[in-house]
Design a protein around this motif. Structure first.
Motif, PDB file in Angstrom:
ATOM      1  N   ALA A  70       0.964  -1.327   0.003  1.00  0.00           N
ATOM      2  CA  ALA A  70      -0.068   0.120   0.074  1.00  0.00           C
ATOM      3  C   ALA A  70       0.945   1.303  -0.254  1.00  0.00           C
ATOM      4  O   ALA A  70       1.977   1.239   0.462  1.00  0.00           O
ATOM      5  N   ASP A  71       0.144   2.308  -0.279  1.00  0.00           N
ATOM      6  CA  ASP A  71       1.110   3.500  -0.666  1.00  0.00           C
ATOM      7  C   ASP A  71       1.406   4.069   0.816  1.00  0.00           C
ATOM      8  O   ASP A  71       0.543   4.664   1.619  1.00  0.00           O
ATOM      9  N   PRO A  72       2.871   4.246   1.069  1.00  0.00           N
ATOM     10  CA  PRO A  72       3.093   4.837   2.301  1.00  0.00           C
ATOM     11  C   PRO A  72       2.624   6.272   2.518  1.00  0.00           C
ATOM     12  O   PRO A  72       2.272   6.934   3.484  1.00  0.00           O
ATOM     13  N   VAL A  73       2.843   7.113   1.450  1.00  0.00           N
ATOM     14  CA  VAL A  73       2.492   8.466   1.290  1.00  0.00           C
ATOM     15  C   VAL A  73       0.991   8.799   1.800  1.00  0.00           C
ATOM     16  O   VAL A  73       0.490   9.506   2.763  1.00  0.00           O
ATOM     17  N   SER A  74      -0.058   7.812   0.999  1.00  0.00           N
ATOM     18  CA  SER A  74      -1.463   7.922   1.432  1.00  0.00           C
ATOM     19  C   SER A  74      -1.681   7.744   2.700  1.00  0.00           C
ATOM     20  O   SER A  74      -2.725   7.991   3.633  1.00  0.00           O
ATOM     21  N   CYS A  75      -0.758   6.727   3.633  1.00  0.00           N
ATOM     22  CA  CYS A  75      -1.090   6.286   4.885  1.00  0.00           C
ATOM     23  C   CYS A  75      -0.326   7.136   6.040  1.00  0.00           C
ATOM     24  O   CYS A  75      -0.776   6.922   7.124  1.00  0.00           O
ATOM     25  N   ALA A  76       0.507   7.882   5.603  1.00  0.00           N
ATOM     26  CA  ALA A  76       1.549   8.193   6.605  1.00  0.00           C
ATOM     27  C   ALA A  76       0.853   9.390   7.391  1.00  0.00           C
ATOM     28  O   ALA A  76       0.946   9.150   8.855  1.00  0.00           O
ATOM     29  N   GLU A  77       0.120  10.367   6.870  1.00  0.00           N
ATOM     30  CA  GLU A  77      -0.139  11.363   7.737  1.00  0.00           C
ATOM     31  C   GLU A  77      -1.113  11.077   9.020  1.00  0.00           C
ATOM     32  O   GLU A  77      -0.887  11.335  10.218  1.00  0.00           O
ATOM     33  N   ALA A 157      11.136   8.547   1.380  1.00  0.00           N
ATOM     34  CA  ALA A 157      11.707   9.900   1.692  1.00  0.00           C
ATOM     35  C   ALA A 157      10.875  11.145   1.689  1.00  0.00           C
ATOM     36  O   ALA A 157      10.985  11.975   2.551  1.00  0.00           O
ATOM     37  N   GLU A 158       9.751  11.083   1.086  1.00  0.00           N
ATOM     38  CA  GLU A 158       8.564  12.130   0.988  1.00  0.00           C
ATOM     39  C   GLU A 158       8.220  12.128   2.482  1.00  0.00           C
ATOM     40  O   GLU A 158       7.927  13.323   2.904  1.00  0.00           O
ATOM     41  N   VAL A 159       7.643  11.012   2.893  1.00  0.00           N
ATOM     42  CA  VAL A 159       7.103  10.922   4.320  1.00  0.00           C
ATOM     43  C   VAL A 159       8.215  11.437   5.366  1.00  0.00           C
ATOM     44  O   VAL A 159       7.483  12.387   6.193  1.00  0.00           O
ATOM     45  N   ARG A 160       9.160  11.092   5.059  1.00  0.00           N
ATOM     46  CA  ARG A 160      10.253  11.615   6.197  1.00  0.00           C
ATOM     47  C   ARG A 160      10.473  13.140   6.274  1.00  0.00           C
ATOM     48  O   ARG A 160      10.349  13.708   7.178  1.00  0.00           O
ATOM     49  N   ARG A 161      10.225  13.845   4.956  1.00  0.00           N
ATOM     50  CA  ARG A 161      10.446  14.953   4.745  1.00  0.00           C
ATOM     51  C   ARG A 161       9.514  15.858   5.336  1.00  0.00           C
ATOM     52  O   ARG A 161       9.528  16.876   5.931  1.00  0.00           O
ATOM     53  N   ARG A 162       8.394  15.214   5.135  1.00  0.00           N
ATOM     54  CA  ARG A 162       6.920  16.068   5.763  1.00  0.00           C
ATOM     55  C   ARG A 162       6.864  16.146   6.932  1.00  0.00           C
ATOM     56  O   ARG A 162       6.457  17.008   7.535  1.00  0.00           O
ATOM     57  N   HIS A 163       7.330  14.903   7.756  1.00  0.00           N
ATOM     58  CA  HIS A 163       6.832  14.641   8.874  1.00  0.00           C
ATOM     59  C   HIS A 163       7.672  14.473  10.029  1.00  0.00           C
ATOM     60  O   HIS A 163       7.449  14.970  11.234  1.00  0.00           O
ATOM     61  N   ALA A 188      14.610   6.256  12.698  1.00  0.00           N
ATOM     62  CA  ALA A 188      13.799   6.603  11.505  1.00  0.00           C
ATOM     63  C   ALA A 188      13.501   7.890  11.312  1.00  0.00           C
ATOM     64  O   ALA A 188      13.660   8.522  10.346  1.00  0.00           O
ATOM     65  N   LEU A 189      13.140   8.724  12.275  1.00  0.00           N
ATOM     66  CA  LEU A 189      12.737  10.063  12.271  1.00  0.00           C
ATOM     67  C   LEU A 189      14.016  10.704  12.335  1.00  0.00           C
ATOM     68  O   LEU A 189      13.704  12.036  11.624  1.00  0.00           O
ATOM     69  N   ALA A 190      15.037  10.485  12.645  1.00  0.00           N
ATOM     70  CA  ALA A 190      16.554  11.180  12.333  1.00  0.00           C
ATOM     71  C   ALA A 190      16.999  10.990  10.995  1.00  0.00           C
ATOM     72  O   ALA A 190      18.177  11.659  10.753  1.00  0.00           O
ATOM     73  N   VAL A 191      16.558  10.256  10.170  1.00  0.00           N
ATOM     74  CA  VAL A 191      17.349  10.097   9.221  1.00  0.00           C
ATOM     75  C   VAL A 191      17.389  11.071   8.125  1.00  0.00           C
ATOM     76  O   VAL A 191      16.358  11.899   7.825  1.00  0.00           O
ATOM     77  N   LEU A 192      18.814  11.485   7.542  1.00  0.00           N
ATOM     78  CA  LEU A 192      18.875  12.518   6.519  1.00  0.00           C
ATOM     79  C   LEU A 192      18.485  12.306   5.095  1.00  0.00           C
ATOM     80  O   LEU A 192      19.162  11.154   4.737  1.00  0.00           O
ATOM     81  N   ASP A 193      18.052  12.906   4.496  1.00  0.00           N
ATOM     82  CA  ASP A 193      17.736  12.878   2.892  1.00  0.00           C
ATOM     83  C   ASP A 193      18.234  13.717   2.197  1.00  0.00           C
ATOM     84  O   ASP A 193      18.044  15.121   2.316  1.00  0.00           O
ATOM     85  N   ASN A 306      29.249  -6.399  11.852  1.00  0.00           N
ATOM     86  CA  ASN A 306      28.234  -6.957  10.977  1.00  0.00           C
ATOM     87  C   ASN A 306      27.616  -5.998   9.895  1.00  0.00           C
ATOM     88  O   ASN A 306      27.322  -4.786  10.326  1.00  0.00           O
ATOM     89  N   ALA A 307      27.823  -6.390   8.625  1.00  0.00           N
ATOM     90  CA  ALA A 307      27.484  -5.298   7.474  1.00  0.00           C
ATOM     91  C   ALA A 307      26.068  -4.947   7.102  1.00  0.00           C
ATOM     92  O   ALA A 307      25.586  -4.173   6.340  1.00  0.00           O
ATOM     93  N   ASP A 308      25.114  -6.056   7.792  1.00  0.00           N
ATOM     94  CA  ASP A 308      23.576  -5.656   7.519  1.00  0.00           C
ATOM     95  C   ASP A 308      23.128  -4.330   8.075  1.00  0.00           C
ATOM     96  O   ASP A 308      23.715  -3.609   9.153  1.00  0.00           O
ATOM     97  N   ARG A 309      22.249  -3.673   7.403  1.00  0.00           N
ATOM     98  CA  ARG A 309      22.002  -2.188   7.576  1.00  0.00           C
ATOM     99  C   ARG A 309      20.858  -2.305   8.708  1.00  0.00           C
ATOM    100  O   ARG A 309      20.102  -3.367   8.877  1.00  0.00           O
ATOM    101  N   PHE A 310      20.913  -1.148   9.431  1.00  0.00           N
ATOM    102  CA  PHE A 310      19.924  -1.208  10.646  1.00  0.00           C
ATOM    103  C   PHE A 310      18.180  -1.381  10.113  1.00  0.00           C
ATOM    104  O   PHE A 310      17.643  -1.721  10.916  1.00  0.00           O
ATOM    105  N   PHE A 311      17.993  -0.502   9.079  1.00  0.00           N
ATOM    106  CA  PHE A 311      16.650  -0.587   8.727  1.00  0.00           C
ATOM    107  C   PHE A 311      16.438  -1.462   7.307  1.00  0.00           C
ATOM    108  O   PHE A 311      17.032  -0.700   6.320  1.00  0.00           O
ATOM    109  N   PRO A 312      16.289  -2.553   7.266  1.00  0.00           N
ATOM    110  CA  PRO A 312      16.165  -3.570   6.184  1.00  0.00           C
ATOM    111  C   PRO A 312      15.521  -2.842   4.864  1.00  0.00           C
ATOM    112  O   PRO A 312      15.972  -3.374   3.992  1.00  0.00           O
ATOM    113  N   HIS A 313      14.567  -2.292   5.035  1.00  0.00           N
ATOM    114  CA  HIS A 313      13.713  -1.667   4.134  1.00  0.00           C
ATOM    115  C   HIS A 313      14.038  -0.146   3.557  1.00  0.00           C
ATOM    116  O   HIS A 313      13.578   0.428   2.675  1.00  0.00           O
ATOM    117  N   LEU A 314      15.256   0.149   4.140  1.00  0.00           N
ATOM    118  CA  LEU A 314      15.745   1.614   3.834  1.00  0.00           C
ATOM    119  C   LEU A 314      17.208   1.528   3.285  1.00  0.00           C
ATOM    120  O   LEU A 314      17.986   1.526   3.843  1.00  0.00           O
TER     121      LEU A 314
END
Length: 346
Positions: A70-77, A157-163, A188-193, A306-314
């Motif tokens: 499902a669209d994250p932007v539509s669900c985010a707010e 990234a749009e969701v992070r930028r907005r909120h 997640a809230l502190a991720v820089l884009d 360990n080389a795995d990233r903190f957020f698997p989907h990011l």
């Protein structure tokens, strides 16, 4: 879904409860196209859903739909507005709790467990029983908002930028009370884009402008800076393995833990010479005259992780924008604290 929407609009508690149970069960067995449609509708119900009802569960159902497409932007707010409000309500709970304490012995904040909610606890929060219940539930359930929040934050990234910037201070303030584990939400809230870093390499006296995005922690940043600067031939050193770079940047979500290892190439330092920890965030890099300024030095000891990233989907990104001129490097180095063995550009 239609039955739940109508029941909430009618403020019919019994009907809402029955429809809610049916929807929670239906989301699990629905097809992905059905979840694509249901996600935004579930999220849109959050503002009208009873504040003392199972709102985190409703948000988790919407977040699950986002995880399945499902669209994250539509669900985010609606999700993130609810997250923000519950963080603020949990902080208000803490303020009232400590403000009514008769002594230091009763000043300690309670554990966030709904089993603690009783008449005595609610009485400490004020005369309005409904509001007291709402604040107590926020205190107890705020961690449950992390999965739906991460579902939308890590996929857009749009969701992070907005909120994100509006919510982060409340998240950090609540986490500082040390009663809730909000590390994933705070990260997640502190991720820089699209953030531009000025990166100075002390041993060679060189400098670079590097643009980063989607990086979950400084382990990932460390790997990508080594990939761009050492792998790109701009500074000496051992470049990171192709697998560690892939794990940091692959658009496809990571699936499970790997045994891949990344090796440290630098010491990450703030302009004042203090260490910036790999366990921290790119957001920890200080701003100097409006620009984030990072100093790289030779590592003081060998380290790997360990080389795995903190957020698997990011997936993270880092790109070299340009090499700084000698004059620019001197100007930026002048804003740093020299190291005892550092090479300074002449």
């Amino acid at each position: 879904m239609s039955e739940l929407e109508e029941a909430v609009a009618a403020r019919d508690g019994d009907r809402t409860e029955r429809a809610f149970t049916a929807v929670m069960n239906g989301v699990q067995s629905a097809s992905d196209p059905e979840r694509d449609l249901a996600g935004p509708r579930l999220a849109a119900l959050l503002p009208a859903f009873p504040p003392t009802g199972p709102r985190p569960m409703l948000a988790m159902a919407a977040g699950y739909c986002v995880e399945r497409g499902a669209d994250p932007v539509s669900c985010a707010e609606p999700i993130l507005d609810s997250v923000h409000q519950d963080l603020l309500d949990a902080l208000e709970f803490a303020r009232r709790w400590t403000g009514t304490a008769a002594s230091a012995a009763t000043n300690e904040l309670p554990e966030p467990d709904e089993k603690i909610i009783d008449d005595a606890l609610l009485a400490r929060l004020g005369d309005d029983a409904y509001e007291a219940t709402r604040l107590a539930l926020a205190w107890c359930s705020v961690e449950e908002w992390q999965p739906p929040a991460l579902a939308v934050l890590c996929r857009s990234a749009e969701v992070r930028r907005r909120h994100a910037s509006a919510i982060l201070p409340a998240c950090r303030e609540l986490a500082a009370l040390e009663r809730h584990d909000l590390k994933c939400l705070a990260y997640a809230l502190a991720v820089l884009d699209g953030e531009s870093l000025v990166v100075l390499h002390r041993p060679t006296g060189t400098g670079f402008e590097v643009r980063i995005g989607g990086i979950g922690d400084n382990f990932q940043l460390h790997t990508l800076l080594a990939h761009v600067l050492i792998g790109g031939g701009h500074i000496p050193g051992a470049k990171p393995s192709a697998e560690s770079v892939r794990l940091a940047t692959d658009p496809e979500p990571a699936r499970g833990r790997t045994q891949a290892v990344a090796t440290g190439a630098f010491e990450l330092l703030a302009p004042n010479g203090e260490r910036i920890w790999n366990e921290g965030l790119p957001d920890d890099i200080p701003l100097v005259e409006g620009r984030r300024l990072l100093v790289l030095d030779d590592p003081t000891y060998q380290r790997s992780w360990n080389a795995d990233r903190f957020f698997p989907h990011l997936p993270g990104t880092a790109e070299l924008v340009r090499v700084l001129t000698a004059g620019e490097v001197r100007t930026w180095f002048a804003r740093t604290k020299p190291g005892s063995t550092a090479h300074q550009p002449s």
